[in-house]
Design a protein around this motif. Structure first.
Motif, short mmCIF file in Angstrom:
data_model
loop_
_atom_site.label_atom_id
_atom_site.label_comp_id
_atom_site.label_asym_id
_atom_site.label_seq_id
_atom_site.Cartn_x
_atom_site.Cartn_y
_atom_site.Cartn_z
N ARG A 1 -0.21 3.61 8.08
CA ARG A 1 -0.50 2.81 6.88
C ARG A 1 -1.01 3.67 5.72
O ARG A 1 -1.74 3.18 4.86
CB ARG A 1 -1.52 1.70 7.20
CG ARG A 1 -1.10 0.77 8.32
CD ARG A 1 0.21 0.05 8.04
NE ARG A 1 0.51 -0.99 8.99
CZ ARG A 1 1.37 -0.88 10.00
NH1 ARG A 1 2.01 0.27 10.19
NH2 ARG A 1 1.61 -1.90 10.80
N LYS A 2 -0.59 4.92 5.67
CA LYS A 2 -1.03 5.81 4.59
C LYS A 2 0.05 6.05 3.55
O LYS A 2 -0.21 6.63 2.50
CB LYS A 2 -1.50 7.14 5.17
CG LYS A 2 -2.78 7.04 5.99
CD LYS A 2 -3.22 8.40 6.52
CE LYS A 2 -4.51 8.28 7.32
NZ LYS A 2 -4.93 9.59 7.88
N SER A 3 1.28 5.63 3.82
CA SER A 3 2.35 5.79 2.84
C SER A 3 3.33 4.65 2.99
O SER A 3 3.36 3.96 4.02
CB SER A 3 3.07 7.14 3.02
OG SER A 3 3.81 7.15 4.22
N ALA A 4 4.11 4.44 1.94
CA ALA A 4 5.12 3.38 1.97
C ALA A 4 6.36 3.86 1.23
O ALA A 4 6.27 4.62 0.27
CB ALA A 4 4.58 2.10 1.32
N ALA A 5 7.51 3.42 1.70
CA ALA A 5 8.78 3.73 1.07
C ALA A 5 9.53 2.44 0.81
O ALA A 5 9.47 1.50 1.61
CB ALA A 5 9.62 4.66 1.95
N VAL A 6 10.22 2.37 -0.32
CA VAL A 6 11.04 1.22 -0.66
C VAL A 6 12.46 1.73 -0.93
O VAL A 6 12.64 2.66 -1.71
CB VAL A 6 10.50 0.47 -1.88
CG1 VAL A 6 11.43 -0.68 -2.26
CG2 VAL A 6 9.09 -0.05 -1.61
N VAL A 7 13.44 1.15 -0.25
CA VAL A 7 14.83 1.56 -0.42
C VAL A 7 15.65 0.36 -0.87
O VAL A 7 15.66 -0.67 -0.20
CB VAL A 7 15.42 2.12 0.89
CG1 VAL A 7 16.82 2.68 0.63
CG2 VAL A 7 14.53 3.20 1.48
N SER A 8 16.33 0.50 -2.00
CA SER A 8 17.21 -0.55 -2.51
C SER A 8 18.66 -0.23 -2.18
O SER A 8 19.06 0.95 -2.14
CB SER A 8 17.07 -0.69 -4.02
OG SER A 8 15.82 -1.24 -4.37
#
Length: 563
Positions: free
Chosen positions: A157-164
């Motif tokens: 829970r220290k990073s997040a990625a968003v892919v479209s």
């Protein structure tokens, strides 16, 4: 229970107690000494301080009674409001299409990543959506998923990625069934935004899982009216353009969102926020529209963090009202508590550890208006599957469990550890069924692969290895499945013997014993091909990455749409 408690407080005899002797008017039996006992001159006189103490006790008693009523009343109202919010939420099945993606195994700390699919629907199924989106004649048409983003929250829970994925990207859509109507849709190959109308969000989720190999835990959809109400609840979101923009119909180019802004920074809300998210022509392409959407999302996240919405009760209630009315979610997160818990997990990620991206694409040779995933897209999916951070700020490797592991060490590659209870049996006692699943969308099966791999296992001491003689299957990636926890250690031992990463080992109810499906990624040889381990931050240049803390980005406007 609440009514009974309150009723008891109202009808129970009062707390005032009558003392023997003269009542001094204080109303508290302990307020005066009336005994007239010898040795106490002035027997009817109060002791110093006793009256004040009595008044304090009386006030405390009445305060406690009042507080109890208030708490009980508030609890009742809170429960009713909670149920009201729960009633706002629309839900649907998590998946209603054919998919073989498996949930990621826990890392060494027992943590697992979280994947959420966010879908923006162009449905005109309500008056509000028709008013905002136009197309009254299309009101009864199947909805299209014009915005599709995968939100990946790392295991730690220290990073997040968003892919479209741009809406006009052509992909394989699996066979799906509409959970409400029972209507069945055959598998097809078409642009990804049509998946929403072929069985709902659960079909879109299955499409993503088959494309990426990533297990997706939940989905959320939002329509035109929902975007407007959410933007209003937040109080507006700041966006930026480098030139004046007006997304309007032009000769030979119909449509347009109607967005009209002057160059610079503007806080958009309501319908104007929807226009920003829908604009495509003025940016010049669908991938650039995804960039504008990423800027909006990053700005919205920063706004929510600045407002400290999770500790501001009034704002949180407004946002909760808007969110529960705006979102349709997969059924396993269909309560306010579960959505709140999900929000709190997302809240822990610093904005500078959020990375927004779009998959690399190439023009579709079958239709110039469509796109195809580029080869580099596989690299991004591998990073998501292996929980490798999209940025390089998390230390070496950047994996959610504390750093990406070398795939040459299969015990570490999946981020899992062997526990004493998972100790494998002797190799000679482990039964393994080997399947030929080398057929892919573009290549036929490789004859004899199951027998070759089963033979290699036998030579290594796995005397009970056998070949599945049924028709060739199809798996993009080699996978080992096991049916119960008691066989986990045995399955990992098989992977270790062949050099298969532990991330390819999954528990599955679809098998009755340890089953090795030799996939399209292993078309020759008897040792699994060594895979290059993705490195943190090693994104393809064409992924158009945008950091969540970057406030200096503005959209360039395509010249015909400047004013």
């Amino acid at each position: 229970m609440t009514q009974g408690s309150v009723h008891g407080e109202e009808t129970r005899p009062g707390p005032v107690r009558q003392d023997r002797g003269t009542d001094t008017g204080d109303g508290d039996g302990g307020g005066a000494d009336t005994s007239g006992r010898p040795g106490r001159p002035g027997g009817n006189r109060r002791r110093p301080g006793r009256g004040r103490a009595g008044r304090r006790r009386r006030v405390l008693r009445w305060s406690a009674t009042t507080l109890a009523v208030l708490i009980l009343g508030t609890a009742g109202a809170g429960y009713l409001y909670y149920e009201h919010l729960n009633g706002n939420i629309e839900k649907g099945a998590r998946s209603n299409g054919d998919s073989k993606a498996q949930r990621t195994e826990p890392n060494a700390a027992g943590q697992t990543p979280l994947n959420i699919l966010l879908i923006g629907s162009d449905s005109r199924a309500s008056d509000a959506n028709v008013a905002l989106g136009g197309g009254r004649n299309n009101r009864d048409n199947p909805p299209l998923g014009d915005v599709q983003m995968l939100i990946h929250l790392s295991a730690d829970r220290k990073s997040a990625a968003v892919v479209s994925i741009p809406r006009d990207t052509r992909v394989d859509i699996p066979a799906c069934e509409d959970a409400e109507t029972g209507e069945k849709f055959p598998a097809t190959n078409t642009i990804i935004n049509e998946s929403l109308g072929r069985g709902g969000a659960g079909c879109t989720l299955a499409t993503w899982e088959n494309l990426t190999g990533v297990y997706i835990d939940h989905w959320m959809t939002i329509d035109f009216a929902g975007v407007v109400s959410m933007a209003d609840a937040v109080g507006g979101v700041e966006v930026c353009v480098n030139q004046n923009v007006w997304d309007r119909p032009l000769p030979g180019v119909p449509g347009g969102s109607g967005l009209k802004l002057e160059a610079g920074r503007t806080k958009v809300q309501g319908e104007q926020a929807l226009q920003w998210l829908r604009t495509r022509h003025a940016w010049g392409s669908d991938p650039l529209r995804a960039r504008a959407q990423h800027m909006y999302m990053n700005s919205m996240i920063r706004t929510l963090k600045q407002q400290n919405v999770f500790t501001d009760t009034g704002r949180l209630m407004n946002l909760a009202e808007a969110a529960t009315k705006s979102l349709t979610v997969s059924e396993e997160i269909g309560t306010v508590k579960k959505l709140y818990d999900l929000g709190m997990q997302l809240k822990t990620v610093p904005t500078d550890r959020i990375t927004m991206t779009t998959i690399p694409t190439v023009p579709d040779d079958q239709d110039a208006n469509h796109l195809l995933p580029a080869a580099d897209a596989d690299k991004m999916w591998a990073m998501v599957r292996d929980d490798v951070a999209f940025d390089d700020k998390g230390g070496k490797g950047g994996k959610g469990g504390g750093g990406a592991k070398d795939a040459e060490n299969p015990e570490d590659a999946g981020g899992s550890t062997r526990r004493p209870s998972d100790e494998p049996a002797a190799d000679s006692d482990i039964g393994v069924l080997v399947q030929n699943a080398t057929r892919s969308d573009t290549l036929g099966p490789v004859s004899g692969r199951a027998a070759a791999v089963a033979g290699a296992l036998t030579e290594k001491g796995f005397a009970r290895a056998a070949t599945d003689t049924t028709a060739a299957l199809s798996e993009e990636r080699t996978v080992i499945r096991y049916p119960s926890d008691g066989l986990a250690g045995d399955a990992r031992r098989v992977a270790e013997a062949l050099g298969i990463p532990a991330s390819a080992v999954h528990k599955s109810a679809d098998v009755s014993g340890i089953t090795l499906a030799v996939g399209a990624d292993w078309r020759s040889g008897t040792s699994y091909p060594k895979q290059k381990t993705p490195e943190a931050g090693d994104l393809p240049e064409s992924s158009d990455a945008l950091n969540g803390s970057d406030t200096g980005k503005c959209m360039d406007v395509y010249k015909p749409y400047r004013w």
